[in-house]
Design a protein around this motif. Sequence first.
Motif, PDB file in Angstrom:
ATOM      1  N   ALA A 107      -0.532   2.865  -1.363  1.00  0.00           N
ATOM      2  CA  ALA A 107      -0.446   2.034  -0.082  1.00  0.00           C
ATOM      3  C   ALA A 107       0.372   2.393   0.996  1.00  0.00           C
ATOM      4  N   LEU A 108       1.579   3.773   0.178  1.00  0.00           N
ATOM      5  CA  LEU A 108       1.780   4.814   1.855  1.00  0.00           C
ATOM      6  C   LEU A 108       0.889   5.525   2.671  1.00  0.00           C
ATOM      7  N   THR A 109       0.461   5.685   1.552  1.00  0.00           N
ATOM      8  CA  THR A 109      -1.163   6.378   2.526  1.00  0.00           C
ATOM      9  C   THR A 109      -1.973   5.036   3.961  1.00  0.00           C
ATOM     10  N   ALA A 110      -2.067   4.155   2.996  1.00  0.00           N
ATOM     11  CA  ALA A 110      -2.867   3.563   3.774  1.00  0.00           C
ATOM     12  C   ALA A 110      -1.900   2.633   5.313  1.00  0.00           C
ATOM     13  N   ARG A 111      -0.359   2.399   5.016  1.00  0.00           N
ATOM     14  CA  ARG A 111       0.178   1.976   6.011  1.00  0.00           C
ATOM     15  C   ARG A 111       0.400   3.603   6.808  1.00  0.00           C
ATOM     16  N   ALA A 112       0.138   3.938   6.449  1.00  0.00           N
ATOM     17  CA  ALA A 112       1.238   5.560   7.554  1.00  0.00           C
ATOM     18  C   ALA A 112      -0.637   6.046   7.937  1.00  0.00           C
ATOM     19  N   VAL A 113      -1.612   6.158   7.524  1.00  0.00           N
ATOM     20  CA  VAL A 113      -3.481   5.922   8.493  1.00  0.00           C
ATOM     21  C   VAL A 113      -3.115   4.670   9.602  1.00  0.00           C
ATOM     22  N   ALA A 114      -3.242   3.574   8.941  1.00  0.00           N
ATOM     23  CA  ALA A 114      -3.327   1.972  10.099  1.00  0.00           C
ATOM     24  C   ALA A 114      -1.591   1.624  11.013  1.00  0.00           C
ATOM     25  N   GLY A 115      -0.382   2.038  10.731  1.00  0.00           N
ATOM     26  CA  GLY A 115       0.458   1.926  11.807  1.00  0.00           C
ATOM     27  C   GLY A 115       0.819   0.275  10.959  1.00  0.00           C
ATOM     28  N   PRO A 122      -7.226  -2.480   6.084  1.00  0.00           N
ATOM     29  CA  PRO A 122      -8.470  -2.289   4.944  1.00  0.00           C
ATOM     30  C   PRO A 122      -8.771  -1.344   4.273  1.00  0.00           C
ATOM     31  N   PHE A 123      -9.446  -0.083   5.437  1.00  0.00           N
ATOM     32  CA  PHE A 123     -10.719   0.751   5.640  1.00  0.00           C
ATOM     33  C   PHE A 123      -9.404   1.691   4.745  1.00  0.00           C
ATOM     34  N   ALA A 124      -8.278   2.060   5.689  1.00  0.00           N
ATOM     35  CA  ALA A 124      -7.090   2.699   4.660  1.00  0.00           C
ATOM     36  C   ALA A 124      -7.145   3.016   3.371  1.00  0.00           C
ATOM     37  N   LEU A 125      -6.925   1.266   2.757  1.00  0.00           N
ATOM     38  CA  LEU A 125      -6.174   1.139   1.488  1.00  0.00           C
ATOM     39  C   LEU A 125      -7.578   1.484   0.256  1.00  0.00           C
ATOM     40  N   ALA A 126      -8.844   1.508   0.953  1.00  0.00           N
ATOM     41  CA  ALA A 126      -9.985   1.596   0.451  1.00  0.00           C
ATOM     42  C   ALA A 126     -10.225   2.759   0.110  1.00  0.00           C
ATOM     43  N   LEU A 481     -15.770  10.961  -3.093  1.00  0.00           N
ATOM     44  CA  LEU A 481     -14.571  11.459  -2.376  1.00  0.00           C
ATOM     45  C   LEU A 481     -15.008  11.662  -1.301  1.00  0.00           C
ATOM     46  N   LEU A 482     -15.768  11.635  -1.076  1.00  0.00           N
ATOM     47  CA  LEU A 482     -16.904  11.592   0.706  1.00  0.00           C
ATOM     48  C   LEU A 482     -16.464  10.116   0.508  1.00  0.00           C
ATOM     49  N   LEU A 483     -17.173   9.115   0.237  1.00  0.00           N
ATOM     50  CA  LEU A 483     -17.163   8.371   0.968  1.00  0.00           C
ATOM     51  C   LEU A 483     -15.391   7.873   1.368  1.00  0.00           C
ATOM     52  N   ALA A 484     -14.392   8.049   0.514  1.00  0.00           N
ATOM     53  CA  ALA A 484     -13.321   8.140   0.692  1.00  0.00           C
ATOM     54  C   ALA A 484     -12.822   8.978   1.828  1.00  0.00           C
ATOM     55  N   LEU A 485     -13.197   9.738   2.832  1.00  0.00           N
ATOM     56  CA  LEU A 485     -13.223  10.128   3.635  1.00  0.00           C
ATOM     57  C   LEU A 485     -14.236   9.571   4.887  1.00  0.00           C
ATOM     58  N   ALA A 486     -15.226   9.003   4.362  1.00  0.00           N
ATOM     59  CA  ALA A 486     -15.394   8.357   5.472  1.00  0.00           C
ATOM     60  C   ALA A 486     -14.748   7.643   5.943  1.00  0.00           C
ATOM     61  N   LEU A 487     -14.208   6.862   4.738  1.00  0.00           N
ATOM     62  CA  LEU A 487     -13.837   5.299   5.214  1.00  0.00           C
ATOM     63  C   LEU A 487     -11.898   5.229   5.678  1.00  0.00           C
ATOM     64  N   GLY A 488     -11.939   6.743   5.162  1.00  0.00           N
ATOM     65  CA  GLY A 488     -10.577   6.738   6.537  1.00  0.00           C
ATOM     66  C   GLY A 488     -11.331   7.306   7.370  1.00  0.00           C
ATOM     67  N   GLY A 489     -11.727   7.832   7.654  1.00  0.00           N
ATOM     68  CA  GLY A 489     -12.340   8.175   9.422  1.00  0.00           C
ATOM     69  C   GLY A 489     -12.417   7.639  10.222  1.00  0.00           C
ATOM     70  N   ILE A 493     -10.488   5.873  13.344  1.00  0.00           N
ATOM     71  CA  ILE A 493     -10.705   5.226  14.591  1.00  0.00           C
ATOM     72  C   ILE A 493     -10.538   4.206  15.364  1.00  0.00           C
ATOM     73  N   ALA A 494     -10.252   2.867  13.881  1.00  0.00           N
ATOM     74  CA  ALA A 494      -9.729   1.752  14.172  1.00  0.00           C
ATOM     75  C   ALA A 494      -8.659   1.644  14.844  1.00  0.00           C
ATOM     76  N   ARG A 495      -7.360   2.441  13.840  1.00  0.00           N
ATOM     77  CA  ARG A 495      -5.940   2.139  14.533  1.00  0.00           C
ATOM     78  C   ARG A 495      -6.052   2.813  15.796  1.00  0.00           C
ATOM     79  N   TRP A 496      -7.062   4.072  16.185  1.00  0.00           N
ATOM     80  CA  TRP A 496      -6.958   4.734  17.924  1.00  0.00           C
ATOM     81  C   TRP A 496      -7.896   4.594  18.890  1.00  0.00           C
TER      82      TRP A 496
END
Length: 500
Positions: A107-115, A122-126, A481-489, A493-496
């Motif tokens: 949750a903390l990571t998702a909020r940090a990525v998504a702001g 949802p993509f950051a949490l996934a 783990l590669l899927l997680a990296l792609a979702l994080g990307g 992108i969606a944030r910025w």
Amino acid sequence: MIVRASPVQRALAAAGLGLVSATGFVPLGAWPLTIVALAGLSWLLHHARGPRQAAATGWWFGLGHFVLGLNWIATAFTYQATMPAWLGWLAVLLLSVYLAVFPAIAALTARAVAGRRAIPLPFALAAAWPVTEWLRATLFTGFAWNPLGVVWIGQPAAQAARYIGTYGLSALTVLAGGAVFLAALRRPGATAGAAALPLLLSLTPAPAARDTGRAIHVVQPNIDQDARNHPDYAYEGLLKLARLSHRPAAGAPPRLLFWPEAAVEYYLETDRLARDALTDLLRPGDLLVTGGTRLERDDRDNVIGARNSLFVMDAGGRLLHRYDKAHLVPYGEYLPMRALLSPIGLSRLVPGDIDFWPGPGPRSFALPRFGKIGVQICYEIIFSGHVVDRGNRPDFIFNPSNDAWFGRWGPPQHLAQARLRAIEEGLPVVRATPNGISAVIDPAGRLLRTIPTHRAGAIDMTLPAPFAPTPFGRFGNLLPLLLALALGGVAAIARWWKPR
């Protein structure tokens, strides 16, 4: 309303959603509620005032999730007379307090990525959730029970585990909840984007399974955990197993006979009389695969440890192979920090003062006429990506287990995770337990035959054939783990990204 809620109200809402999310696991199987609960978690995280509140929300969600999903652990304490039964519920709570740290990190990571932006959340949490599940299965010997992806067992979406593993399924589960969250915010484009991958992978077909023609016989004697404390258990338990393992008629094809974890109380490596007695059940060409115990001794012949082992014996009483369980259960098979905990009255849940020692890990053994067997004893089967020797792939996995002390919820959850290992690796899984649930699972995770809990019986059938190695079987947890990296990307992108 969420924005103005007090910290106590937010905590209760998050814990309640966590409880609801755990109803997706068997025996309840209410997976749509899991998706709704994850949508609620995204809503709470979106309205969190800052990183600290986001982490607290994830922690409370995890607490509710694990307290309900792991309630079966409390039952295990009722089989250890030296500890009070109420200590079981305290153990569930304390374990959940620790395990809830991992959803808090997600949750903390998702909020940090998504702001504060809704679409990337949802993509950051996934992306973060499966990584924290992998960490949960790895740190401090690991506790991999019930990753979110297990809610899909029995549904078409479970077949995607061939490509992305169980942790990848967990990512899709969170993303499906995120799609519901975005739909509630009336973001149709983002909703479609979040829902596309889960919907696409839910259409993954289950391949047809083939048959080897090799005869197998799986025995479930219906022996309760309490019976093991009886002074005559070793002999009476063996009689029950023998009655269900009737010697086949002359001319019958060779068979592979499977008995549960710790089925034989006699020490087969040193007790020739016990081995001779077992040969009466076997015809030439038959093999017996049974759980047992091996003792470790020092130079003075003092017992200093034990192994939770599996033995393969032929019709002549020869032991062909032995596998020693590698991933032991803390407080079940050994007592951590024994010098500190024993003096205050704590002991192993399984009766006995001698700790078990771990073996070297997954191994495959060639069995005459039956192909190569891989072994995962009991709890070992829950560790996604760690159940086979990738350099010597077996033709099937045998999972002898003792679920008799797992309560009502534990055995079906254990079986569900074994089914996912079959899908991930493309390998049949055979399970033999003292009182359920024993099963033969094909490499698509389908239950071909089962014996329910608290019933004696045997399964007579032929062994399914393995599939060709799956993508997950080749690359393991690198793929989720590669899927997680792609979702994080995508989340970054969606944030910025700012449309012109």
